[in-house]
Design a protein around this motif. Structure first.
Motif, PDB file in Angstrom:
ATOM      1  N   VAL A 127       0.864  -1.172   0.000  1.00 45.45           N
ATOM      2  CA  VAL A 127       0.000   0.000   0.000  1.00 45.45           C
ATOM      3  C   VAL A 127       0.900   1.221   0.000  1.00 45.45           C
TER       4      VAL A 127
ATOM      5  N   ARG B 190      -3.999  -5.252   7.108  1.00 45.06           N
ATOM      6  CA  ARG B 190      -2.842  -4.588   7.718  1.00 45.06           C
ATOM      7  C   ARG B 190      -2.570  -5.140   9.124  1.00 45.06           C
TER       8      ARG B 190
ATOM      9  N   HIS C 145      -4.674  -2.644  11.882  1.00 44.91           N
ATOM     10  CA  HIS C 145      -5.850  -2.240  11.127  1.00 44.91           C
ATOM     11  C   HIS C 145      -6.993  -2.049  12.126  1.00 44.91           C
TER      12      HIS C 145
ATOM     13  N   ASP D 212      -7.084   0.309   2.496  1.00 40.52           N
ATOM     14  CA  ASP D 212      -6.074  -0.644   2.011  1.00 40.52           C
ATOM     15  C   ASP D 212      -6.657  -1.560   0.937  1.00 40.52           C
TER      16      ASP D 212
END
Length: 348
Positions: free
Chosen positions: A58, A117, A127, A134
């Motif tokens: 990302v 994440r 996350h 993402d």
């Protein structure tokens, strides 16, 4: 028995409120059994041998850069890809995704099990329940995704919550999403999971989250030491020590209010199938009562209440009313429903 209704249909709470206490207890026991049995069966299922390691960086965005990893299962000749999103505390190898992967590939779909994440074996960051950006970056920039004409997302539990955020974002590559047993009203869902009666499930989820945090702390400074986070005994405390501090929410309640997917039901622009079990012990109907406030809503969302199964443990049969030619097995039905939709950027 499978009861189906659009999002503007009758609230499932009427049935739950009318049930006798003995009936409620029996239903709860069945939900626990189905949930635990589903986890056991998934854990015993072999992993498909065709997995290809997948990796995507990302590039940036509101939460900074991060590397995502996953497992890719191509199907020869497939023009459709399903991205699977694991639940909270899980990762791309979580066992409940194995039967889903096998069943979807049997329907001719390619599958990408995407680790969100922080879930990789060398995690860089956390996350949270609303971090959809993402996944949008993957849809826009990943060369594997670019191979396919249509892309769908299926999310399990908290992964389904993220999928609903994505469905509200109008991504041109996304054709439809399915959300399986996802919470919608986070404060209520966390309060339920933090009860004494949910201790077994809560400890399982927190175990995965704490392992993730310890690994992240090996690679970057974190605002709270892992030794403190390891002492958290509730999900609310986990959120207070980790998500709130990392992403700048004032407190857990502010996080839940800002990121709860229930508030997005009026703004979904991508077709979304929401599947719930009346016997789910982790996301029970009582935590979803706000669905009744959306009666009369015109949106591309469809809610299906299932009698049978448990948390991300679907019943053996599911009928979405797609015709007798579609096998009445859960993932055959889900795959057929997804394939009824075209991505807005690829519409014919």
């Amino acid at each position: 028995m499978i009861e189906q209704n659009a999002i503007h249909g009758a609230s499932p709470m009427a049935t739950a409120q009318a049930a006798a206490p003995r009936g409620e207890r029996t239903s709860l026991v069945r939900g626990h059994i189905a949930t635990i049995a589903g986890f056991v069966r998934s854990g015993l299922a072999p992993e498909l041998p065709s997995a290809v390691a997948w990796r995507f960086r990302v590039p940036g965005g509101p939460h900074g850069a991060a590397t995502l990893t996953g497992l890719y299962f191509p199907s020869a000749g497939s023009r459709d890809l399903v991205i699977l999103l694991h639940g909270m505390g899980g990762d791309a190898r979580s066992a409940y995704q194995r039967p889903a992967t096998a069943a979807l590939r049997a329907q001719g779909l390619s599958v990408l099990r995407l680790g969100q994440r922080g879930s990789s074996r060398d995690p860089e960051d956390l996350h949270h329940a609303g971090l959809w950006e993402d996944i949008a970056a993957v849809l826009s920039g990943d060369p594997t995704v670019a191979l396919y004409e249509r892309v769908f997302v299926i999310g399990f539990s908290m992964g389904g919550h993220v999928a609903l955020h994505l469905a509200a974002a109008r991504h041109p590559r996304l054709a439809a999403v399915a959300s399986i047993c996802s919470p919608l009203y986070l404060d209520r869902a966390v309060s339920h999971m933090d009860r004494r009666e949910s201790a077994v499930y809560r400890r399982h989820v927190l175990g995965g989250l704490k392992r993730m945090y310890r690994e992240i702390a090996r690679r970057r400074p974190m605002p709270v030491p892992p030794s403190v986070v390891d002492r958290a005994e509730t999900l609310r405390e986990w959120d207070r020590l980790t998500v709130v501090r990392r992403f700048g929410f004032g407190d857990p309640e502010a996080y839940y209010e800002a990121q709860g997917a229930g508030r997005l039901l009026r703004s979904l622009v991508t077709p979304a199938l929401l599947l719930y079990s009346r016997q789910d012990p982790m996301v029970p109907p009582a935590t979803l009562a706000g669905l009744g406030a959306h009666e009369g809503l015109s949106s591309p969302a469809r809610v299906v209440w299932m009698d049978g199964g448990g948390h991300i443990a679907l019943p053996r049969r599911l009928d979405l009313g797609l015709g007798e030619a579609i096998p009445a097995t859960p993932y055959a039905q889900i795959a057929a429903w997804l394939r009824c939709h075209q991505a807005p950027g690829r519409a014919s």
